[in-house]
Enzyme design. Structure first.
Site, PDB file in Angstrom:
ATOM      1  N   ASP A 247       0.819  -1.208   0.000  1.00 50.95           N
ATOM      2  CA  ASP A 247       0.000   0.000   0.000  1.00 50.95           C
ATOM      3  C   ASP A 247       0.856   1.262   0.000  1.00 50.95           C
ATOM      4  OD1 ASP A 247      -2.683   1.354   0.469  1.00 50.95           O
ATOM      5  OD2 ASP A 247      -1.591   2.032   2.245  1.00 50.95           O
ATOM      6  N   GLU A 284       1.593  -0.129  -4.842  1.00 46.33           N
ATOM      7  CA  GLU A 284       0.713   0.994  -5.148  1.00 46.33           C
ATOM      8  C   GLU A 284       1.550   2.249  -4.977  1.00 46.33           C
ATOM      9  OE1 GLU A 284      -3.244   3.422  -3.650  1.00 46.33           O
ATOM     10  OE2 GLU A 284      -1.920   2.411  -2.234  1.00 46.33           O
TER      11      GLU A 284
END
Length: 578
Positions: A247, A284
């Site tokens: 993330d 990401e």
């Protein structure tokens, strides 16, 4: 068993095990240890200095009563795996299915729903759909009963609301038995707002920097780096997971000679060699920096893939016409052509949203599968004010076009749960913070955020309201209606199945070479033709048919090609062999 914890800050640390207190000894590096007999099922924690209440183990594998309570001794090696023959899945050529466990299954008929075991019951749907990987939103322990997962504070423990660590092992084992790989979303850039006891133990956090969600972790400290790296390897080794989605890596602050991401890639590749199965790291990142996915021998970090928000933005604007905020730069159809053939739209170009030049070009020799592309994902739905999916604003024709652009993309396609049948349920931002002040602050912050963007505060759902969570659950009667019969949902599901099957049959649809891509387009009338080797993906976004030379073969069409000069009907698309 040896209990150990890195805690250089307190003067004393004592182990509490099943109500009995044991002294611990400290070494020069700040590690406290106690060799005490133990067995699975015993509860334990650490008393710091004169505190009366023990805190949980930061590497706890089980938190049966929540993130503020005692940890439980758990043996990950006791599970009876049946996936000895599992050889893994490579990302190249694959399709990913992103899901949130708490809302994937609604429950009913005696089943609680929203758990790892209830998700196992729906794996046949994913096999029939044709996907290769299941990507789970974060599952580590958070405070409360439901959450997106990005408020986790105990990274080694699987949330009990989903079933705990053994249920997680059952889920992975069942996925492998069904031929599905598992990708786990992990968060290493911040910790949640409740239950984070790390600052009491050691200098885990940087005091001089923070990101959108809280204090940054201090990656200059070897112990903090090992805390993260050990966690990453745990999922892949002990839980048999096939990949990790990392993330928001742009929020990692690391000035070390070897970036944490590179070190993680090196260790994961070494583990992959040992296990003799592919292990995948997907970042990401909003930096549009190909260094992340460039091999280490070419000067990059050596991650295997990264998300491409640019492709999502270009597709979203093309099918919805929405051009507010960061969508503004993607208004011309040329933006879709560039994102589809070069991976990034912003590759050094001016970003009006950021008010600066942004991104770097992707080297043309990079395999296209290293970018994960999608028409919808959890962020791009859930971070809208009302959590509305494309299915709530687009008709079937444009939903089919969005599916075509996602699944025929040159990149690794990803679907968000329910997208494949045009789910009518929204997917909204929900929390269940037990602390009233934190819950109130979250709700008010959400309203203020969207009020600035022109949304009516009255339409922004309260994240703390249980109804917000309940309405976000999928309705499985939509893809599988009781009476059989054809509906909007069954038609869109059949279309997605057909596209994924076609992707597997046609080599040009998984060819990863950028030099086999080209595009032409028109703004008025609005259409685009993306060439992938010997095939063309033709999308007509105008209200009149698009005349084209008669194709040699129509492999797929969202609407039957009519007699209008053998053209592409309005608001439709096709895959043809010219």
């Amino acid at each position: 068993m040896s209990f150990e914890v890195w805690a250089p800050l307190p003067e004393t640390v004592r182990l509490v095990l099943d109500g009995e207190t044991h002294d611990m000894t400290r070494d020069d590096a700040g590690w406290w240890r106690a060799d005490v007999p133990s067995r699975p099922g015993q509860d334990y924690g650490y008393l710091l200095d004169e505190r009366d209440t023990p805190i949980p183990d930061p590497r706890s594998l089980r938190q049966p009563r929540g993130v503020h309570e005692l940890s439980r001794v758990h043996d990950l090696t006791s599970f009876g795996w049946t996936d000895e023959r599992w050889t893994g899945r490579q990302l190249a050529g694959a399709v990913i299915y992103e899901m949130h466990l708490g809302t994937f299954t609604p429950g009913g008929g005696g089943s609680p729903g929203g758990t790892l075991d209830s998700a196992i019951e729906r794996l046949p749907h994913l096999v029939d759909l044709g996907v290769d990987f299941v990507e789970l939103l974060p599952v580590n322990s958070f405070n409360g009963t439901w959450n997106w997962g990005y408020d986790g504070v105990l990274w080694y423990a699987v949330s009990e609301s989903y079933g705990g660590p053994e249920a997680y092992q059952r889920f992975v084992d069942a996925c492998h038995a069904a031929g599905l790989g598992v990708i786990q979303d992990v968060v290493y850039n911040h910790l949640g707002p409740s239950g984070n006891y790390l600052p009491l133990l050691a200098p885990y956090l940087r005091q001089d920097s923070a990101n959108t969600w809280g204090s940054s972790l201090d990656l200059s400290r070897p112990e903090v780096r090992e805390f993260i790296l050990d966690n990453a390897l745990m999922w892949l080794r002990d839980f048999h997971v096939d990949g990790l989605r990392l993330d928001a890596v742009h929020a990692l602050v690391d000035d070390s000679p070897t970036h944490l991401l590179q070190e993680m890639a090196e260790r994961v590749d070494a583990l992959s060699a040992h296990l003799r199965r592919p292990l995948t790291l997907i970042a990401e990142s909003d930096m549009n920096d190909p260094k992340l996915i460039t091999p280490r021998e070419a000067g990059g970090y050596g991650l295997h893939a990264q998300w491409s928000d640019d492709y999502h933005h270009a597709v979203h604007v093309a099918v919805t016409g929405e051009t507010t905020g960061y969508y503004a730069d993607f208004e011309p159809i040329e933006a879709l052509a560039k994102a589809a053939t070069r991976g990034f739209f912003h590759d050094g170009t001016w970003s009006s949203f950021r008010e600066r030049a942004h991104g770097h070009p992707i080297p043309p020799q990079t395999p296209t599968w290293r970018l994960v592309a999608y028409a919808q994902d959890h962020d791009q739905i859930g971070n809208r004010a009302t959590g509305d999916r494309l299915s709530q604003t687009l008709d079937d024709d444009l939903l089919a076009v969005a599916a075509l652009l996602a699944l025929a993309a040159p990149f690794t396609p990803m679907l968000f749960m329910g997208e494949e049948w045009a789910a009518s349920t929204p997917w909204q931002f929900f929390t269940s913070h037990p602390e009233a002040d934190l819950g109130e602050a979250t709700a008010k912050g959400r309203i203020a955020e969207f009020e600035k963007m022109g949304w009516d505060p009255a339409v922004v759902p309260d994240p703390q309201d249980p109804a917000t969570f309940e309405r976000s659950k999928l309705d499985w009667d939509e893809p599988y209606p009781a009476g059989g019969g054809e509906t909007r949902h069954t038609r869109l599901l059949a279309l997605h199945r057909e596209l994924i099957a076609l992707r597997r049959r046609e080599p040009d649809l998984t060819d990863p070479r950028f030099d086999r891509l080209s595009a032409e387009w028109s703004e008025d009338p609005k259409w685009i033709r993306i060439r992938r080797g010997a095939l063309e993906i033709v999308v007509n976004l105008d209200d009149v048919p698009l005349a084209i030379d008669p194709p040699r073969e129509v492999l797929f069409a969202t609407r039957p090609l009519g007699a209008e000069a053998d053209g592409i009907p309005a608001r439709s698309g096709a895959i043809i062999r010219p």
